[in-house]
Scaffold this motif. Structure first.
Motif, PDB file in Angstrom:
ATOM      1  N   ARG A 190      48.206   9.953  25.648  1.00  0.00           N
ATOM      2  CA  ARG A 190      47.570  10.205  26.937  1.00  0.00           C
ATOM      3  C   ARG A 190      46.058  10.191  26.808  1.00  0.00           C
ATOM      4  O   ARG A 190      45.476  10.819  25.922  1.00  0.00           O
ATOM      5  CB  ARG A 190      48.037  11.578  27.454  1.00  0.00           C
ATOM      6  CG  ARG A 190      47.280  12.104  28.657  1.00  0.00           C
ATOM      7  CD  ARG A 190      47.720  11.389  29.939  1.00  0.00           C
ATOM      8  NE  ARG A 190      47.464  12.202  31.099  1.00  0.00           N
ATOM      9  CZ  ARG A 190      46.287  12.235  31.746  1.00  0.00           C
ATOM     10  NH1 ARG A 190      45.283  11.500  31.342  1.00  0.00           N
ATOM     11  NH2 ARG A 190      46.155  13.009  32.809  1.00  0.00           N
ATOM     12  N   THR A 222      52.574  16.582  33.554  1.00  0.00           N
ATOM     13  CA  THR A 222      53.482  15.983  32.562  1.00  0.00           C
ATOM     14  C   THR A 222      53.573  16.799  31.281  1.00  0.00           C
ATOM     15  O   THR A 222      54.461  16.569  30.469  1.00  0.00           O
ATOM     16  CB  THR A 222      53.008  14.560  32.204  1.00  0.00           C
ATOM     17  OG1 THR A 222      51.739  14.646  31.518  1.00  0.00           O
ATOM     18  CG2 THR A 222      52.848  13.714  33.447  1.00  0.00           C
ATOM     19  N   GLU A 268      51.711  16.517  28.818  1.00  0.00           N
ATOM     20  CA  GLU A 268      51.117  15.805  27.688  1.00  0.00           C
ATOM     21  C   GLU A 268      49.838  16.530  27.293  1.00  0.00           C
ATOM     22  O   GLU A 268      49.056  16.942  28.152  1.00  0.00           O
ATOM     23  CB  GLU A 268      50.812  14.363  28.063  1.00  0.00           C
ATOM     24  CG  GLU A 268      52.039  13.523  28.354  1.00  0.00           C
ATOM     25  CD  GLU A 268      51.652  12.123  28.808  1.00  0.00           C
ATOM     26  OE1 GLU A 268      51.636  11.223  27.952  1.00  0.00           O
ATOM     27  OE2 GLU A 268      51.351  11.964  30.003  1.00  0.00           O
ATOM     28  N   HIS A 269      49.604  16.666  26.007  1.00  0.00           N
ATOM     29  CA  HIS A 269      48.455  17.468  25.576  1.00  0.00           C
ATOM     30  C   HIS A 269      47.882  16.926  24.273  1.00  0.00           C
ATOM     31  O   HIS A 269      48.531  16.143  23.561  1.00  0.00           O
ATOM     32  CB  HIS A 269      48.875  18.929  25.388  1.00  0.00           C
ATOM     33  CG  HIS A 269      49.942  19.131  24.349  1.00  0.00           C
ATOM     34  ND1 HIS A 269      51.279  18.903  24.610  1.00  0.00           N
ATOM     35  CD2 HIS A 269      49.862  19.534  23.053  1.00  0.00           C
ATOM     36  CE1 HIS A 269      51.995  19.157  23.525  1.00  0.00           C
ATOM     37  NE2 HIS A 269      51.164  19.528  22.558  1.00  0.00           N
ATOM     38  N   HIS A 270      46.668  17.376  24.012  1.00  0.00           N
ATOM     39  CA  HIS A 270      45.979  16.956  22.792  1.00  0.00           C
ATOM     40  C   HIS A 270      45.148  18.120  22.280  1.00  0.00           C
ATOM     41  O   HIS A 270      44.398  18.745  23.034  1.00  0.00           O
ATOM     42  CB  HIS A 270      45.082  15.747  23.068  1.00  0.00           C
ATOM     43  CG  HIS A 270      44.329  15.266  21.858  1.00  0.00           C
ATOM     44  ND1 HIS A 270      44.969  14.762  20.743  1.00  0.00           N
ATOM     45  CD2 HIS A 270      43.001  15.227  21.588  1.00  0.00           C
ATOM     46  CE1 HIS A 270      44.056  14.414  19.842  1.00  0.00           C
ATOM     47  NE2 HIS A 270      42.858  14.700  20.333  1.00  0.00           N
TER      48      HIS A 270
END
Length: 271
Positions: free
Chosen positions: A2, A99, A101-103
């Motif tokens: 992402r 969503t 989604e991660h970082h």
């Protein structure tokens, strides 16, 4: 993977999670509702925010911090004062709140933590800080090795035991245990295996009779009968190393090295 902030309107929020040394994991997000990802619920805490994160590609220490109000029941003033967050691992990053989604943008450990009744701020240390440590030995009259650590040669198991708490003095920040010789534990360590400060390490800074004085505040609710792990202490002198531990061969110090004032002395009989 992402890519964040590649559009005019993005569904992104910051998050951070703390892994305390007593096994407790806590997650937080700046979003207005809780988010669950990576097997951990990140509780909504808009009042707690990471400060600016600086990351470099060279060997200089990365810097970051976190601060917030003590309004969240997961981070309380008593826990900070008791040292439950000292040395805790921390991860900070960004997450898509739709969503999940991660970082992770930053990973390190808690350093210095300052707090008062209304809020707290914490310094974060990255793994690069290890590169700034000076590992070259310096001369010293006392032993530089950690007791039962590298260079000492003594077994930690041999000088570690478990004992039952029989008394607590919150005013003096002292504890007493059954069946121990308190004199042996001066400069040693205490780690409770149950109760409000499970896993937190304390250093013994004094002893009076049966009492051991600890270096950080004790939390109310420490029950009589709690089991603790005790490590004996060492004052790092050659006399103690030889007489008590029979370990002078591993002494990491120079007790007989002349001091810096040697060159300023006049020789006897001269003048």
């Amino acid at each position: 993977m992402r890519v964040f902030f590649d559009r005019e309107l993005d569904t992104a929020a910051t998050f951070w999670r703390v892994f305390r040394r007593d096994g407790i994991a806590l997650g937080f997000t700046a979003h207005d509702r809780d988010l669950t990802f990576s097997g951990l619920t990140h509780r909504s805490a808009p009042g707690m925010m990471p400060t600016a994160i600086r990351m470099t590609s060279d060997l200089n220490e990365d810097s970051a911090g976190v601060e917030g109000a003590l309004s969240h029941d997961a981070i309380r003033e008593q826990d900070l004062a008791a040292g439950l967050f000292d040395g805790a691992a921390i991860e900070m990053g960004i997450v898509d709140w739709e969503t999940h989604e991660h970082h992770v943008l930053y990973a390190g450990t808690f350093g210095q933590i300052e707090h008062d009744r209304s809020g707290f701020s914490g310094e974060l240390r990255s793994a690069k800080q290890m590169l700034e440590e000076d590992y070259v030995p310096r001369t010293s009259p006392t032993c530089r090795a950690e007791f039962c650590g590298r260079g000492c040669g003594l077994s930690a198991v041999r000088y570690t035991s478990r004992a039952v708490l029989i008394d607590v003095d919150y005013d003096r920040n002292a504890v007493a245990f059954a069946g121990i010789n308190a004199d042996l534990y001066l400069d040693g360590q205490v780690r409770f295996l149950d109760g409000p400060q499970t896993g937190a390490g304390f250093f013994v800074v004094g002893d009076e009779g049966r009492w051991l004085m600890l270096d950080r505040p004790l939390r109310e609710g420490l029950a009589i009968g709690t089991i603790a792990e005790l490590r004996e202490g060492c004052d790092h002198t050659l006399a103690t190393c030889a007489a008590r531990f029979d370990n002078a061969v591993n002494f990491r110090g120079e007790p007989f090295l002349p001091g810096n004032d040697l060159l300023a002395r006049y020789g006897e009989g001269l003048g």
